[in-house]
Design an enzyme around this catalytic site. Structure first.
Site, PDB file in Angstrom:
ATOM      1  CG  ASP A   1      -1.707   1.213   1.475  1.00 29.06           C
ATOM      2  OD1 ASP A   1      -1.822   2.027   0.540  1.00 29.06           O
ATOM      3  OD2 ASP A   1      -2.243   1.366   2.594  1.00 29.06           O
TER       4      ASP A   1
ATOM      5  CG  HIS B   1      -3.930   4.509   3.404  1.00 30.82           C
ATOM      6  ND1 HIS B   1      -4.166   3.387   2.656  1.00 30.82           N
ATOM      7  CD2 HIS B   1      -5.063   5.256   3.352  1.00 30.82           C
ATOM      8  CE1 HIS B   1      -5.392   3.453   2.149  1.00 30.82           C
ATOM      9  NE2 HIS B   1      -5.954   4.582   2.559  1.00 30.82           N
TER      10      HIS B   1
END
Length: 557
Positions: A201, A373
């Site tokens: 990610d 994130h």
């Protein structure tokens, strides 16, 4: 434009990897793994449209490269329940309904509810961290990761070609609300085993340091509610269970009730509460109708629409099209991130709410949101723990992908093994090495009402022209042998500030151009239409400085 290079047939024992969405964009995440004639899919999400895509509801991954191979799909692994990772599943299952779906309990509950609305009964298999499942030639192991929704999983894919770790969306919050941290012990164990490809990610790779803990949000929301003398509206994503939990707790602390507003919010929070992921204090949640009858200082509305979506709750409140109204003494909290491309829509909402008299609290003015994130510091930890042979950043715009690749290089991954690609890039893994095998042609698949994939870039260009430049229609009946006009030209325009009389100057020019075309041997009505389009286009461009859509209709008299 990237050259399209058709990959050679896959050799035995080689693992092929290719994303159908999610690279160069924040959304529609979908990656396909191929080995020995079988396909494994990780995630199948949607991308939300931007302003230059008028009328589009959703954007899907391009299923084209696998459309004729759905019988070879051994499963779809869903890493978590956000729309950008599960939203396109109904459209994939429309093509083949019995493709197995694997995911955690909450993830599958959310997608099953969505599929029920599409009248699709899926084949699902629940997995949890530590579990190992064999899917054809792929051995999959599931690893707990922390994200902005509970029950998120990374997936390790073991094959005879090598070991791949695909993170899904994750961060390394050390004080998560549900006490479920990213399992770095499992990451370290995989690192000892030898990770050949780390698909990571990259959404926050260009953000220095560490992502702030989710726990820091709750006290801020509680303080904002405590200071508000009127109504409080909190907007967030309809699947952000952790954020909703904090709103429930903050409302309870301040003696307020909470009503969920928006179909997806009501559905998802009902599922989360039923499964025990959302802990609802006794008596705090009431339905919307009851909340609307209560004193405004006793209610918090938890709604959708934090991205300025035209049909979501906040937009309708701003436009005066919703039963909920806001004004003086009221506060609206935008408790979510700003998805790239949505900036103008969100700022319009903020301005509209403030015009109504409400106070607006958002990420820029108070700590009412933290990202889901991993930031650069967390990614560095992961690279050092794993020591991957190759890194492929995913889930981000190009600036994010390049930042994540550079971080990998900084930790010692050779530059040639930090692979930045795009949707459709085909990578082959064999003997710990990755090579680029080709580049597939990947397009945008638009959902427009009930139509899927029928809308193309030409249609969107027409819509943009209609919205920005206007529309002119010209009707003419003529004698095709001579080009002599019998009826018309009748000119009608939309989207022009000028009076229709402005077109009086162009009518004789059209008549003259048609007569000249007839003298030059034109006899076909389509060719006459082209003459009209060129004549009107040149005149409008010079006289009014616009480039409208021009629709000439020429018939034989």
């Amino acid at each position: 434009m990237t050259a399209i290079i058709q990959p050679a047939p896959l050799k035995a024992g080689t693992l092929r990897m290719f994303p159908l969405g999610g690279l160069g964009e924040v959304g529609r995440n979908m990656t396909v793994y191929e080995l020995d004639g079988k396909l494994l899919i990780v995630d199948c999400g949607v991308l939300f449209p931007e302003e230059h895509q008028p009328g589009v509801d959703l954007i899907l991954p391009d299923f084209g490269p696998i459309r004729d191979r759905l019988d070879d799909v051994v499963g779809v692994v869903l890493t978590h329940g956000h729309e950008d990772h599960i939203g396109a599943v109904p459209y994939l299952l429309r093509l083949k309904a019995d493709i197995p779906l694997l995911g955690s309990k909450l993830t599958l509950a959310l997608i099953e509810a969505k599929l029920k609305e599409h009248r699709i009964k899926p084949y699902t298999h629940t997995v949890k961290e530590g579990q190992i499942e064999q899917l054809g030639p792929f051995e999959t192991e599931y690893i707990a990761v922390n994200h902005s929704i509970p029950d998120a999983l990374a997936v390790a894919i073991r094959t005879k070609a090598g070991l791949v770790l695909h993170t899904g969306d994750f961060k390394m919050d050390q004080l998560p609300l549900d006490d479920r941290i990213t399992d770095l012990r499992a990451f370290a164990r995989l690192g000892e085993e030898g990770v050949d490809a780390f698909l990571v990610d990259s959404t926050n790779a260009d953000v220095p340091g560490f992502t702030a803990p989710e726990r820091e949000i709750g006290p801020v929301i509680s303080q904002v509610i405590a200071k508000t003398t009127g109504l409080v509206v909190v907007a967030s994503f309809s699947s952000h269970v952790h954020r909703v939990q904090q709103v429930l707790d903050a409302a309870h602390e301040n003696g307020r009730k909470v009503a969920f507003v928006g179909r997806s919010m009501v559905r998802n929070m009902g599922i989360a509460a039923d499964l025990g992921y959302l802990i609802v204090p006794d008596g705090v949640v009431v339905d919307q109708k009851k909340a609307e009858q209560m004193p405004r200082n006793e209610v918090v509305f938890m709604s959708t629409g934090s991205q300025g979506e035209p049909m979501a709750v906040l937009s309708r409140i701003v436009n005066g099209e919703h039963r909920i109204e806001v004004g003086e003494d009221d506060t609206v909290i935008l408790a979510s991130s700003l998805i790239p491309g949505n900036e103008n829509a969100v700022f319009r909402i903020i301005n509209g709410l403030m015009q109504l008299g409400a106070k607006v609290v958002h990420k820029g003015s108070a700590k009412v949101h933290v990202s889901g994130h991993a930031s650069a510091g967390e990614l560095l930890y992961c690279y050092n723990i794993l020591g991957p042979a190759n890194v492929i950043p995913v889930h981000g715009e190009y600036r994010h992908l390049h930042a994540a690749a550079q971080l990998a290089i900084d930790t010692g991954v050779p530059r040639e093994r930090a692979h930045v690609g795009e949707n459709g890039t085909v990578w082959d893994l064999k003997d710990h090495e990755i090579t680029v095998a080709g580049q597939l042609e990947i397009g945008f698949v638009y959902v427009d009402g009930s139509s899927v994939g029928r809308l193309d870039e030409a249609d969107l260009k027409d819509r943009r022209i209609l919205a920005e430049e206007g529309f002119i229609s010209i009707f003419i009946a003529l004698e095709p042998q001579t080009g002599k006009v019998i009826v018309g030209p009748e000119i009608h325009a939309r989207g022009f500030a000028e009076d229709d009389k402005v077109f009086d100057d162009i009518r004789p020019k059209i008549v003259k151009a048609l007569a000249e075309a007839g003298e030059q041997g034109v006899r076909d009505t389509h060719q006459y239409q082209q003459v009209v389009r060129r004549t009107v286009g040149r005149w409008v461009g010079t006289r009014i400085r616009r480039r409208p859509m021009i629709v000439p209709v020429v018939i034989e008299a």
